[in-house]
Design an enzyme around this catalytic site. Structure first.
Site, PDB file in Angstrom:
ATOM      1  N   ASP A 128       0.835  -1.201   0.000  1.00 56.30           N
ATOM      2  CA  ASP A 128       0.000   0.000   0.000  1.00 56.30           C
ATOM      3  C   ASP A 128       0.870   1.252   0.000  1.00 56.30           C
ATOM      4  O   ASP A 128       0.559   2.247  -0.634  1.00 56.30           O
ATOM      5  CB  ASP A 128      -0.918   0.016   1.227  1.00 56.30           C
TER       6      ASP A 128
ATOM      7  N   GLU B 173       3.895   1.651  -1.278  1.00 58.77           N
ATOM      8  CA  GLU B 173       4.452   1.906  -2.613  1.00 58.77           C
ATOM      9  C   GLU B 173       3.383   2.474  -3.555  1.00 58.77           C
ATOM     10  O   GLU B 173       3.657   3.352  -4.368  1.00 58.77           O
ATOM     11  CB  GLU B 173       5.036   0.613  -3.195  1.00 58.77           C
ATOM     12  N   TYR B 174       2.159   1.957  -3.405  1.00 57.35           N
ATOM     13  CA  TYR B 174       1.059   2.470  -4.227  1.00 57.35           C
ATOM     14  C   TYR B 174       0.860   3.965  -3.964  1.00 57.35           C
ATOM     15  O   TYR B 174       0.751   4.771  -4.893  1.00 57.35           O
ATOM     16  CB  TYR B 174      -0.226   1.687  -3.923  1.00 57.35           C
TER      17      TYR B 174
ATOM     18  N   SER C 155     -36.160  -7.177 -12.293  1.00 58.72           N
ATOM     19  CA  SER C 155     -35.851  -8.083 -11.176  1.00 58.72           C
ATOM     20  C   SER C 155     -35.939  -9.517 -11.668  1.00 58.72           C
ATOM     21  O   SER C 155     -36.141  -9.760 -12.861  1.00 58.72           O
ATOM     22  CB  SER C 155     -36.748  -7.858  -9.972  1.00 58.72           C
TER      23      SER C 155
ATOM     24  N   GLU D 261     -25.063 -18.567 -11.467  1.00 53.42           N
ATOM     25  CA  GLU D 261     -24.283 -17.570 -10.721  1.00 53.42           C
ATOM     26  C   GLU D 261     -24.779 -17.478  -9.282  1.00 53.42           C
ATOM     27  O   GLU D 261     -25.951 -17.734  -9.017  1.00 53.42           O
ATOM     28  CB  GLU D 261     -24.471 -16.172 -11.367  1.00 53.42           C
TER      29      GLU D 261
ATOM     30  N   LYS E  22     -26.348 -15.491  -6.278  1.00 57.73           N
ATOM     31  CA  LYS E  22     -27.151 -14.268  -6.184  1.00 57.73           C
ATOM     32  C   LYS E  22     -26.605 -13.466  -5.000  1.00 57.73           C
ATOM     33  O   LYS E  22     -26.802 -13.815  -3.841  1.00 57.73           O
ATOM     34  CB  LYS E  22     -28.629 -14.587  -5.980  1.00 57.73           C
TER      35      LYS E  22
ATOM     36  N   ASP F 219     -25.967 -10.690  -2.245  1.00 59.06           N
ATOM     37  CA  ASP F 219     -26.890  -9.921  -1.423  1.00 59.06           C
ATOM     38  C   ASP F 219     -26.291  -8.543  -1.160  1.00 59.06           C
ATOM     39  O   ASP F 219     -25.692  -8.293  -0.118  1.00 59.06           O
ATOM     40  CB  ASP F 219     -27.128 -10.665  -0.108  1.00 59.06           C
TER      41      ASP F 219
ATOM     42  N   GLU G 153     -23.262  -5.886  -8.566  1.00 58.01           N
ATOM     43  CA  GLU G 153     -23.730  -5.776  -7.189  1.00 58.01           C
ATOM     44  C   GLU G 153     -22.594  -5.254  -6.315  1.00 58.01           C
ATOM     45  O   GLU G 153     -21.492  -5.812  -6.334  1.00 58.01           O
ATOM     46  CB  GLU G 153     -24.123  -7.183  -6.716  1.00 58.01           C
TER      47      GLU G 153
ATOM     48  N   TYR H 168     -22.243  -8.648 -13.453  1.00 59.09           N
ATOM     49  CA  TYR H 168     -22.943  -9.835 -13.942  1.00 59.09           C
ATOM     50  C   TYR H 168     -23.945  -9.587 -15.056  1.00 59.09           C
ATOM     51  O   TYR H 168     -24.624 -10.497 -15.489  1.00 59.09           O
ATOM     52  CB  TYR H 168     -23.658 -10.540 -12.788  1.00 59.09           C
TER      53      TYR H 168
ATOM     54  N   LYS I 100     -33.946 -19.577  -4.573  1.00 62.84           N
ATOM     55  CA  LYS I 100     -33.774 -19.029  -3.217  1.00 62.84           C
ATOM     56  C   LYS I 100     -33.228 -20.089  -2.262  1.00 62.84           C
ATOM     57  O   LYS I 100     -33.616 -21.255  -2.323  1.00 62.84           O
ATOM     58  CB  LYS I 100     -35.143 -18.555  -2.692  1.00 62.84           C
TER      59      LYS I 100
ATOM     60  N   CYS J  67     -16.134 -12.893  38.080  1.00 60.63           N
ATOM     61  CA  CYS J  67     -15.874 -13.862  37.018  1.00 60.63           C
ATOM     62  C   CYS J  67     -16.515 -15.205  37.382  1.00 60.63           C
ATOM     63  O   CYS J  67     -16.288 -15.720  38.482  1.00 60.63           O
ATOM     64  CB  CYS J  67     -14.363 -14.035  36.845  1.00 60.63           C
TER      65      CYS J  67
ATOM     66  N   CYS K 281     -13.515 -17.731  38.231  1.00 60.70           N
ATOM     67  CA  CYS K 281     -12.582 -17.631  39.367  1.00 60.70           C
ATOM     68  C   CYS K 281     -13.065 -16.683  40.464  1.00 60.70           C
ATOM     69  O   CYS K 281     -12.362 -16.485  41.455  1.00 60.70           O
ATOM     70  CB  CYS K 281     -11.214 -17.179  38.867  1.00 60.70           C
TER      71      CYS K 281
ATOM     72  N   CYS L 101     -12.312 -10.276  32.954  1.00 61.25           N
ATOM     73  CA  CYS L 101     -11.788 -10.777  34.218  1.00 61.25           C
ATOM     74  C   CYS L 101     -10.296 -10.485  34.180  1.00 61.25           C
ATOM     75  O   CYS L 101      -9.609 -10.852  33.238  1.00 61.25           O
ATOM     76  CB  CYS L 101     -12.030 -12.283  34.314  1.00 61.25           C
TER      77      CYS L 101
ATOM     78  N   CYS M 118      -6.839 -16.933  36.141  1.00 61.10           N
ATOM     79  CA  CYS M 118      -8.217 -17.426  36.030  1.00 61.10           C
ATOM     80  C   CYS M 118      -8.216 -18.715  35.203  1.00 61.10           C
ATOM     81  O   CYS M 118      -7.706 -18.740  34.088  1.00 61.10           O
ATOM     82  CB  CYS M 118      -9.061 -16.349  35.360  1.00 61.10           C
TER      83      CYS M 118
HETATM   84  S1  IVH Z   1     -28.957 -10.401 -13.149  1.00 58.46           S
HETATM   85  C1  IVH Z   1     -32.718  -9.540 -15.213  1.00 58.46           C
HETATM   86  N1  IVH Z   1     -27.303 -11.644 -11.581  1.00 58.46           N
HETATM   87  O1  IVH Z   1     -30.810  -9.454  -7.866  1.00 58.46           O
HETATM   88  C2  IVH Z   1     -31.421  -9.796 -14.657  1.00 58.46           C
HETATM   89  N2  IVH Z   1     -28.805 -10.092 -10.583  1.00 58.46           N
HETATM   90  O2  IVH Z   1     -33.753  -9.731  -8.253  1.00 58.46           O
HETATM   91  C3  IVH Z   1     -31.295  -9.220 -13.302  1.00 58.46           C
HETATM   92  N3  IVH Z   1     -28.513  -9.840  -8.155  1.00 58.46           N
HETATM   93  O3  IVH Z   1     -31.493  -6.296  -9.147  1.00 58.46           O
HETATM   94  C4  IVH Z   1     -29.927  -9.012 -12.883  1.00 58.46           C
HETATM   95  N4  IVH Z   1     -26.866 -11.259  -7.959  1.00 58.46           N
HETATM   96  O4  IVH Z   1     -29.360  -6.521  -7.789  1.00 58.46           O
HETATM   97  C5  IVH Z   1     -28.303 -10.748 -11.647  1.00 58.46           C
HETATM   98  N5  IVH Z   1     -25.749 -12.811 -10.339  1.00 58.46           N
HETATM   99  C6  IVH Z   1     -26.736 -11.916 -10.411  1.00 58.46           C
HETATM  100  C7  IVH Z   1     -27.215 -11.246  -9.261  1.00 58.46           C
HETATM  101  C8  IVH Z   1     -28.264 -10.336  -9.386  1.00 58.46           C
HETATM  102  C9  IVH Z   1     -27.659 -10.416  -7.325  1.00 58.46           C
HETATM  103  C10 IVH Z   1     -29.554  -8.848  -7.746  1.00 58.46           C
HETATM  104  C11 IVH Z   1     -29.579  -7.630  -8.608  1.00 58.46           C
HETATM  105  C12 IVH Z   1     -30.977  -7.562  -9.172  1.00 58.46           C
HETATM  106  C13 IVH Z   1     -31.735  -8.491  -8.276  1.00 58.46           C
HETATM  107  C14 IVH Z   1     -32.834  -9.128  -9.071  1.00 58.46           C
END
Ligand code: IVH
Length: 666
Positions: free
Chosen positions: A31, A33-34, A80, A112, A114, A116, A174, A226, A314, A408, A411, A426, A431
């Site tokens: 870091d 050097e950066y 979505s 892939e 998903k 969070d 994400e 993604y 899910k 504690c 002891c 403690c 202890c």
């Molecule tokens: S693809 C129509 N790929 O999930 C394609 N979304 O419920 C939608 N998310 O708004 C996006 N991992 O924020 C895609 N590997 C992934 C994802 C992903 C998380 C989220 C993303 C999206 C939401 C959709």
């Protein structure tokens, strides 16, 4: 070289370092050097303001705070995903696709994780980052360009080694926070008496919504890309080729993404990922399956809010409710007293949970947790479950607030709480609970790794007054051991020989084993490298020298000084050494490049022998193994390698050549 040439070269260098650090996870400079390079560039740009371009790494920080965010429409709405709640619904999705396409010819999916976190969109023109938005309601998002620029994993200029960037490129991904980073962030906030974030997702969202980019800059935000928005100037015929292009342009793409050709492999991928969920280091809430072929996607089309060609599988809920039977204070090896809730056993995401940590008294007060309460608990990317909140409606009358005892539980010594610390401790150095904890830690896997010296035996040895400090381990006799409950002669001999074996160790293992507060596994390796395995030099180092070491701050430096100021700690080290403990300097670290990595070698190797491979791996901080498991990071494959390749593929382990392995460490 003229200023313009120098600026160009520095920009390229810094961009390469960002890429190595944040995308490949393989930094090649420190870091410090950066920062030196960055300052040099800043200076040149100040002297030649016309040469300071938008894609310069200096542009990541320093922008002025905004008054509010601007709302901007996405060129193509960010949709979505529909959900599949179980295996059957994943299969139904597959069947719907085949029906929609009329056959399964040429059908494959990209699977892939998903993630969070928070969905964002990044807009590039001719390879240069222009602006970035939150997903917002999918139609409009907020302009968070300044904050996104602070993520060093987001390229400001695309890499062009393999593919010329198109005129317009909208990339979606994400933003999230790694669980370790999240914990550190909250620890820091607790110290400063700032409100804690409930989870990594909220912390990421809160960070992206900072009007002051200097705050966002300090937050440990990560991103995985993604998906695409609008693209002009290049056509992709599959999602997988788009993801490969993203990688070549320098975007971080998740490494667990896999192409799937068969129906039955979908649920398999889903379950495999679910079982890896807690070890990924970041939070995911399911899998995403996307039809790979773009023509097929077009045939299938979209519904109003989600595409027909993709689905989110899910995972089982990681939260459940249960009742608190009791709250028990537990004493750790540093004397820290942690209130632990003992729960009515409950299944959380497939694991039976009986205990949950309440961290400290402040946490108990804040959540107002009482014995007899019904609580919501969750397992995050962590093994220790947590109490999220009390279900107040279910609280029976007459429950009293909970307070940690003043003495504690192990002891009976007084418990003390410093004003600047959330934890009560403690302070009795003899202890029994602390002694047991210190000895268990000393013998643990990343420390001296003494096989057979587990919890039960340590407890007995301490309770029988056979050992009091960690160095006493080396004077345990056969008679001491056979006198213990349920200890056969054979196990006693085995334990003695593993104690003997543990005496030949490394600097980092030994330092970690001593349990100096704030000095974990990683820092002990940093010190090993700096002090070249010389423990005496480490013991004699002054504050300034310690603080000047990369990754070491004033707090760590001070804890180390305090540790050695205590003569009994010096005595322990000396007693270990005079009882035969040896630091093997051959094993001294050359770098930390393979820190925490497990590597398997297979096939006939041409560039080094098996034992050289092992030595090389260890000297860069990694470990080797002979069998592939989900913990393996790389399979290095020589000629004529056999079944390991298939296993590595199944477990998503990266397979690399000998040369690629050498590139990793050089
Ligand atoms: S693809 C129509 N790929 O999930 C394609 N979304 O419920 C939608 N998310 O708004 C996006 N991992 O924020 C895609 N590997 C992934 C994802 C992903 C998380 C989220 C993303 C999206 C939401 C959709």
């Amino acid at each position: 070289m003229n200023a313009s040439g120098q600026i160009k070269e520095l920009k390229e260098k810094l961009n390469d370092h960002n890429y190595n650090y944040y995308v490949l996870n393989d930094p090649i400079i420190s870091d410090g050097e950066y920062d030196t390079l960055l300052r040099k560039l800043e200076k040149l740009e100040k002297e030649n303001p016309k040469l300071a371009t938008k894609d310069s790494p200096t542009q990541r920080v320093g922008a002025k705070p905004l008054k509010s965010f601007q709302s901007i429409e996405h060129k193509i709405p960010m949709l979505s995903l529909a959900n599949a709640m179980n295996d059957e619904e994943i299969v139904e999705f597959y069947d719907r696709i085949v029906k929609g396409l009329g056959s399964d010819r040429g059908l494959s999916f990209v699977a892939e994780p998903k993630l969070d976190g928070i969905g964002v969109e990044l807009i590039y023109e001719d390879g240069v980052f222009q602006y970035g938005l939150t997903r917002g309601d999918g139609v409009k998002g907020e302009d968070i360009t300044q904050n996104l620029k602070t993520l060093r994993s987001i390229p400001l200029a695309l890499r062009t080694k393999e593919l010329i960037p198109p005129k317009l490129l909208e990339v979606r991904g994400e933003v999230f926070i790694m669980i370790e980073d999240f914990k550190k962030l909250n620890e820091h906030r607790a110290k400063n008496e700032e409100p804690l974030f409930a989870n990594p997702r909220n912390a990421a969202a809160g960070s992206l919504r900072q009007l002051d980019p200097n705050i966002a800059y300090k937050r440990p935000l990560s991103i995985n890309c993604y998906d695409s928005g609008e693209i002009k100037g290049i056509d992709f015929n599959s999602h997988s080729s788009f993801l490969n292009a993203l990688k070549s342009w320098g975007f971080p793409v998740n490494k667990h993404i896999k192409i799937i050709n068969k129906k039955r492999e979908m649920a398999q991928y889903h379950h495999d990922l679910e079982s890896k969920r807690l070890s990924l280091g970041y939070e995911i809430d399911g899998t995403v399956f996307k039809v790979n072929d773009i023509k097929q996607r077009k045939m299938l089309g979209v519904r109003s809010r989600s595409p027909r060609w993709a689905i989110a599988g899910k995972f089982k809920a990681q939260q459940s409710t249960t009742k608190i039977k009791n709250i028990i204070p537990s004493v750790g090896r540093t004397g820290a007293i942690t209130p632990v809730a003992s729960l009515e056993p409950v299944n959380v995401g497939g694991v039976i949970v009986t205990n949950a940590t309440l961290h400290n008294q402040d946490e108990v007060n804040k959540k107002d947790v009482r014995i007899g309460d019904t609580v919501l608990i969750q397992r995050a990317g962590d093994v220790i479950p947590e109490i999220v909140k009390v279900i107040q409606k279910k609280r029976p009358d007459g429950l009293l607030p909970y307070y940690l005892p003043n003495q504690c539980p192990s002891c009976n010594y007084d418990i003390l709480k410093e004003d600047n610390e959330a934890v009560a401790r403690c302070i009795n150095i003899i202890c029994p609970s602390q002694i047991k904890g210190k000895i268990k830690h000393f013998a643990s896997k990343n420390a001296l790794d003494i096989e057979g010296l587990g919890e039960k035996i340590v407890n007995q040895l301490v309770e029988e007054d056979i050992i009091h400090t960690v160095d006493d381990i080396f004077t345990i006799t056969f008679d001491d051991l056979v006198g213990l409950e349920r200890m056969a002669e054979k196990s006693a001999n085995n334990l003695l020989s593993s104690i003997e074996k543990s005496k030949l160790t490394t600097f980092s293992r030994f330092i970690y084993a001593l349990g100096i507060r704030n000095v974990g596994y990683h820092l002990s390796k940093v010190f090993e490298k700096y002090f070249k395995g010389d423990i005496i030099k480490f013991m004699n180092a002054h504050f300034d020298e310690l603080e000047a070491i990369d990754e070491v701050g004033p707090i760590v430096a001070e804890t180390i000084i305090n540790f050695w100021a205590n003569k009994s700690n010096i005595d322990i080290v000396q007693s270990c050494l005079s009882n035969g403990l040896k630091i093997d300097n051959k094993k001294e670290l050359k770098s930390n490049k393979l820190d925490g990595k497990t590597i398997v070698f297979t096939g006939s190797l041409s560039q080094f022998s098996r034992s050289e491979a092992k030595e090389l791996t260890e000297s860069h901080g990694g470990v080797t193994s002979t069998a592939i498991s989900k913990k393996t990071n790389y399979l290095v494959s020589g000629d004529k390698s056999g079944s390991k390749i298939e296993k590595a593929n199944n477990l998503n382990v990266s397979i690399i050549t000998e040369q690629e392995f050498l590139n990793l460490i050089n």
